[in-house]
Motif scaffolding. Structure first.
Motif, PDB file in Angstrom:
ATOM      1  N   GLY A  24      52.129 -35.551 -54.089  1.00 53.60           N
ATOM      2  CA  GLY A  24      52.816 -36.677 -53.453  1.00 53.60           C
ATOM      3  C   GLY A  24      52.201 -38.034 -53.701  1.00 53.60           C
ATOM      4  N   ARG A  25      50.918 -38.102 -53.965  1.00 52.57           N
ATOM      5  CA  ARG A  25      50.301 -39.402 -54.194  1.00 52.57           C
ATOM      6  C   ARG A  25      49.035 -39.211 -55.007  1.00 52.57           C
ATOM      7  NH1 ARG A  25      47.964 -42.344 -49.043  1.00 52.57           N
ATOM      8  NH2 ARG A  25      47.204 -43.620 -50.774  1.00 52.57           N
ATOM      9  N   SER A  26      48.511 -40.318 -55.523  1.00 54.40           N
ATOM     10  CA  SER A  26      47.299 -40.261 -56.335  1.00 54.40           C
ATOM     11  C   SER A  26      46.079 -40.011 -55.449  1.00 54.40           C
ATOM     12  CB  SER A  26      47.113 -41.579 -57.104  1.00 54.40           C
ATOM     13  OG  SER A  26      45.859 -41.604 -57.742  1.00 54.40           O
ATOM     14  N   PRO A  27      45.125 -39.243 -55.929  1.00 50.71           N
ATOM     15  CA  PRO A  27      43.899 -39.041 -55.144  1.00 50.71           C
ATOM     16  C   PRO A  27      42.982 -40.261 -55.147  1.00 50.71           C
ATOM     17  CG  PRO A  27      43.719 -37.936 -57.255  1.00 50.71           C
ATOM     18  CD  PRO A  27      45.112 -38.463 -57.181  1.00 50.71           C
ATOM     19  N   PHE A  28      43.349 -41.276 -55.923  1.00 52.05           N
ATOM     20  CA  PHE A  28      42.522 -42.474 -56.014  1.00 52.05           C
ATOM     21  C   PHE A  28      43.278 -43.676 -55.459  1.00 52.05           C
ATOM     22  CE2 PHE A  28      41.653 -39.872 -59.853  1.00 52.05           C
ATOM     23  CZ  PHE A  28      40.417 -39.373 -59.445  1.00 52.05           C
ATOM     24  N   SER A  29      42.536 -44.580 -54.883  1.00 49.75           N
ATOM     25  CA  SER A  29      43.152 -45.797 -54.348  1.00 49.75           C
ATOM     26  C   SER A  29      42.157 -46.942 -54.404  1.00 49.75           C
ATOM     27  CB  SER A  29      43.608 -45.584 -52.901  1.00 49.75           C
ATOM     28  OG  SER A  29      42.491 -45.333 -52.062  1.00 49.75           O
ATOM     29  N   MET A  30      42.695 -48.149 -54.313  1.00 50.52           N
ATOM     30  CA  MET A  30      41.867 -49.349 -54.260  1.00 50.52           C
ATOM     31  C   MET A  30      42.486 -50.294 -53.252  1.00 50.52           C
ATOM     32  SD  MET A  30      40.767 -52.002 -57.317  1.00 50.52           S
ATOM     33  CE  MET A  30      39.768 -50.784 -58.156  1.00 50.52           C
ATOM     34  N   ALA A  31      41.742 -50.588 -52.207  1.00 50.21           N
ATOM     35  CA  ALA A  31      42.222 -51.446 -51.124  1.00 50.21           C
ATOM     36  C   ALA A  31      43.522 -50.915 -50.534  1.00 50.21           C
ATOM     37  CB  ALA A  31      42.408 -52.880 -51.611  1.00 50.21           C
ATOM     38  N   GLY A  32      43.618 -49.593 -50.410  1.00 44.74           N
ATOM     39  CA  GLY A  32      44.785 -48.991 -49.797  1.00 44.74           C
ATOM     40  C   GLY A  32      45.950 -48.763 -50.738  1.00 44.74           C
ATOM     41  N   ARG A  33      45.810 -49.147 -51.985  1.00 48.61           N
ATOM     42  CA  ARG A  33      46.895 -48.967 -52.948  1.00 48.61           C
ATOM     43  C   ARG A  33      46.542 -47.848 -53.915  1.00 48.61           C
ATOM     44  NH1 ARG A  33      48.268 -55.274 -54.643  1.00 48.61           N
ATOM     45  NH2 ARG A  33      48.958 -55.968 -52.569  1.00 48.61           N
ATOM     46  N   ASP A  34      47.537 -47.006 -54.210  1.00 51.74           N
ATOM     47  CA  ASP A  34      47.294 -45.910 -55.145  1.00 51.74           C
ATOM     48  C   ASP A  34      46.883 -46.429 -56.514  1.00 51.74           C
ATOM     49  OD1 ASP A  34      47.842 -44.089 -53.222  1.00 51.74           O
ATOM     50  OD2 ASP A  34      49.736 -43.375 -54.061  1.00 51.74           O
ATOM     51  N   GLU A  36      38.070 -60.006 -62.844  1.00 52.42           N
ATOM     52  CA  GLU A  36      39.372 -60.648 -62.688  1.00 52.42           C
ATOM     53  C   GLU A  36      40.480 -59.628 -62.495  1.00 52.42           C
ATOM     54  OE1 GLU A  36      40.010 -63.205 -65.989  1.00 52.42           O
ATOM     55  OE2 GLU A  36      38.307 -64.534 -65.543  1.00 52.42           O
ATOM     56  N   ARG A  37      40.413 -58.527 -63.241  1.00 55.93           N
ATOM     57  CA  ARG A  37      41.454 -57.496 -63.115  1.00 55.93           C
ATOM     58  C   ARG A  37      41.435 -56.868 -61.727  1.00 55.93           C
ATOM     59  NH1 ARG A  37      43.479 -53.748 -66.852  1.00 55.93           N
ATOM     60  NH2 ARG A  37      43.190 -55.419 -68.400  1.00 55.93           N
ATOM     61  N   VAL A  38      40.249 -56.541 -61.254  1.00 57.86           N
ATOM     62  CA  VAL A  38      40.136 -55.927 -59.928  1.00 57.86           C
ATOM     63  C   VAL A  38      40.573 -56.913 -58.849  1.00 57.86           C
ATOM     64  CG1 VAL A  38      38.503 -55.032 -58.226  1.00 57.86           C
ATOM     65  CG2 VAL A  38      38.367 -54.275 -60.603  1.00 57.86           C
ATOM     66  N   ALA A  39      40.176 -58.168 -58.974  1.00 53.10           N
ATOM     67  CA  ALA A  39      40.573 -59.174 -57.991  1.00 53.10           C
ATOM     68  C   ALA A  39      42.089 -59.314 -57.941  1.00 53.10           C
ATOM     69  CB  ALA A  39      39.922 -60.521 -58.310  1.00 53.10           C
ATOM     70  N   ALA A  40      42.742 -59.218 -59.107  1.00 56.78           N
ATOM     71  CA  ALA A  40      44.200 -59.334 -59.147  1.00 56.78           C
ATOM     72  C   ALA A  40      44.876 -58.115 -58.516  1.00 56.78           C
ATOM     73  CB  ALA A  40      44.661 -59.500 -60.595  1.00 56.78           C
ATOM     74  N   MET A  41      44.201 -56.983 -58.491  1.00 56.87           N
ATOM     75  CA  MET A  41      44.772 -55.765 -57.911  1.00 56.87           C
ATOM     76  C   MET A  41      44.625 -55.713 -56.399  1.00 56.87           C
ATOM     77  SD  MET A  41      43.270 -53.163 -60.811  1.00 56.87           S
ATOM     78  CE  MET A  41      43.926 -51.673 -60.109  1.00 56.87           C
ATOM     79  N   PRO A  95      44.922 -57.032 -52.412  1.00 59.92           N
ATOM     80  CA  PRO A  95      45.904 -57.798 -51.639  1.00 59.92           C
ATOM     81  C   PRO A  95      45.492 -59.259 -51.521  1.00 59.92           C
ATOM     82  CG  PRO A  95      45.326 -55.739 -50.533  1.00 59.92           C
ATOM     83  CD  PRO A  95      44.359 -55.906 -51.656  1.00 59.92           C
ATOM     84  N   ALA A  96      46.456 -60.132 -51.369  1.00 60.46           N
ATOM     85  CA  ALA A  96      46.172 -61.562 -51.242  1.00 60.46           C
ATOM     86  C   ALA A  96      45.241 -61.824 -50.059  1.00 60.46           C
ATOM     87  CB  ALA A  96      47.477 -62.332 -51.063  1.00 60.46           C
ATOM     88  N   GLY A  97      44.289 -62.687 -50.280  1.00 58.44           N
ATOM     89  CA  GLY A  97      43.368 -63.055 -49.214  1.00 58.44           C
ATOM     90  C   GLY A  97      42.292 -62.028 -48.929  1.00 58.44           C
ATOM     91  N   SER A  98      42.107 -61.080 -49.823  1.00 56.21           N
ATOM     92  CA  SER A  98      41.109 -60.021 -49.572  1.00 56.21           C
ATOM     93  C   SER A  98      39.890 -60.205 -50.459  1.00 56.21           C
ATOM     94  CB  SER A  98      41.725 -58.647 -49.812  1.00 56.21           C
ATOM     95  OG  SER A  98      42.221 -58.542 -51.132  1.00 56.21           O
ATOM     96  N   ARG A  99      39.430 -61.440 -50.568  1.00 53.56           N
ATOM     97  CA  ARG A  99      38.266 -61.741 -51.401  1.00 53.56           C
ATOM     98  C   ARG A  99      37.064 -60.887 -51.001  1.00 53.56           C
ATOM     99  NH1 ARG A  99      36.351 -63.619 -56.229  1.00 53.56           N
ATOM    100  NH2 ARG A  99      34.210 -64.354 -55.975  1.00 53.56           N
ATOM    101  N   LEU A 140      36.875 -57.943 -50.329  1.00 54.70           N
ATOM    102  CA  LEU A 140      36.937 -56.561 -50.816  1.00 54.70           C
ATOM    103  C   LEU A 140      36.488 -56.411 -52.263  1.00 54.70           C
ATOM    104  CD1 LEU A 140      40.322 -55.253 -49.341  1.00 54.70           C
ATOM    105  CD2 LEU A 140      38.015 -54.498 -48.749  1.00 54.70           C
ATOM    106  N   LEU A 141      36.208 -57.502 -52.943  1.00 54.79           N
ATOM    107  CA  LEU A 141      35.908 -57.419 -54.367  1.00 54.79           C
ATOM    108  C   LEU A 141      34.669 -56.562 -54.628  1.00 54.79           C
ATOM    109  CD1 LEU A 141      36.477 -58.198 -57.258  1.00 54.79           C
ATOM    110  CD2 LEU A 141      35.203 -60.328 -56.889  1.00 54.79           C
ATOM    111  N   ALA A 142      33.586 -56.821 -53.905  1.00 56.42           N
ATOM    112  CA  ALA A 142      32.367 -56.037 -54.123  1.00 56.42           C
ATOM    113  C   ALA A 142      32.606 -54.571 -53.790  1.00 56.42           C
ATOM    114  CB  ALA A 142      31.227 -56.598 -53.278  1.00 56.42           C
ATOM    115  N   ASP A 143      33.358 -54.306 -52.740  1.00 56.25           N
ATOM    116  CA  ASP A 143      33.621 -52.919 -52.352  1.00 56.25           C
ATOM    117  C   ASP A 143      34.489 -52.220 -53.401  1.00 56.25           C
ATOM    118  OD1 ASP A 143      33.206 -50.834 -50.476  1.00 56.25           O
ATOM    119  OD2 ASP A 143      35.233 -51.102 -49.721  1.00 56.25           O
ATOM    120  N   ALA A 144      35.474 -52.928 -53.943  1.00 50.36           N
ATOM    121  CA  ALA A 144      36.342 -52.341 -54.960  1.00 50.36           C
ATOM    122  C   ALA A 144      35.564 -52.055 -56.236  1.00 50.36           C
ATOM    123  CB  ALA A 144      37.516 -53.272 -55.243  1.00 50.36           C
TER     124      ALA A 144
END
Length: 253
Positions: free
Chosen positions: A119-129, A147-152, A154-158, A160-164
């Motif tokens: 039903g869904r991917s076993p991986f996610s980033m900031a709540g997105r599959d 830059e790629r990770v930051a673009a992935m 959610p808006a205003g979630s600066r 989360l960059l280190a965690d992602a």
């Protein structure tokens, strides 16, 4: 001329105490010569002592150097195997496993019970599959990856960059070049703090780093720079001890 003077006036007698004065001058000169080197030695010793007492120049950022060392280890790691396998212990009691194939098949196990993931991917980033292919397509250049990770995110979630970026080190089957780029990107983030050497709950030694999460708490990762493996993760509410994170040919069945 000297002989004529001596014939007329006789041999002159030295002035009183002249010999003594001459001898004193000679002795004084000899003493000065003998004292010249001993006089230099204390001065040299003092200068050497001052040099040794001066603080040595320390690395500009020890934590950054450790992360770059881990990046080098990650870049040389292999990614051969049929299954991506992660074994973790949550909060010291709950042991879980995850196996994922390159084709997207996934299984989880808890307390020995294996379940197929659907039903869904076993991986996610900031709540997105996040699919396996998306992870494999991430850039291996630190700046581009950031830059790629930051673009992935959610808006205003600066925050989360280190965690992602940190999640790419162990929770996902990142290629060696991507893991190395994630370490290098983390090394350039000012919010990542180096906490020093640390030991995880299994007694394994590593280096601890932390960064803030949007919730206000800080996540702490203990890594082994020699192997580039993340040993543990803790955020004040949940701890995850990483027992295995890598590729293997041993599957869940």
């Amino acid at each position: 001329m000297d002989e004529l003077i001596r014939e007329l006036y006789g041999r002159p007698e030295p002035a009183p105490h002249a010999q003594t004065r001459v001898w004193r001058r000679i002795t004084l000169r000899r003493r000065r010569r003998r004292l010249s080197w001993p006089a230099i030695v204390p001065a040299t010793a003092a200068a050497l002592a001052l040099f040794l007492l001066m603080p040595r120049e320390q690395p500009v950022d020890t934590g950054r150097e450790i992360l770059l060392t881990a990046a080098g280890s990650a870049a040389s790691a292999t990614s051969r195997g049929t299954y991506w396998h992660v074994k973790k212990v949550y909060d010291g009691v709950r042991e879980t496993d995850l196996w994922v194939t390159r084709q997207g098949g996934a299984w989880t196990a808890e307390q020995g019970r294996v379940t197929r993931v659907t039903g869904r991917s076993p991986f996610s980033m900031a709540g997105r599959d996040l699919s396996f292919d998306q992870i494999q397509a991430l850039p291996s250049d630190p700046g581009e990856l950031r830059e790629r990770v930051a673009a992935m995110l959610p808006a205003g979630s600066r925050g989360l960059l280190a965690d992602a970026l940190g999640g790419l080190l162990w929770t996902k089957p990142s290629p060696p070049g991507v893991r190395a780029a994630a370490y290098r990107a983390l090394a350039d983030l000012p919010e990542v703090r180096y906490l020093g050497t640390a030991t995880d709950d299994r007694g394994r030694d590593g280096e601890a780093f932390s960064f803030a999460l949007p919730t206000g708490v800080r996540r702490t990762l203990i890594i082994d720079p020699a192997t580039s493996q993340v040993l543990s993760s803790e955020d004040g509410t949940r701890s995850e001890l990483v027992l295995t994170a890598g590729w293997t040919d041993e599957g869940p069945l």
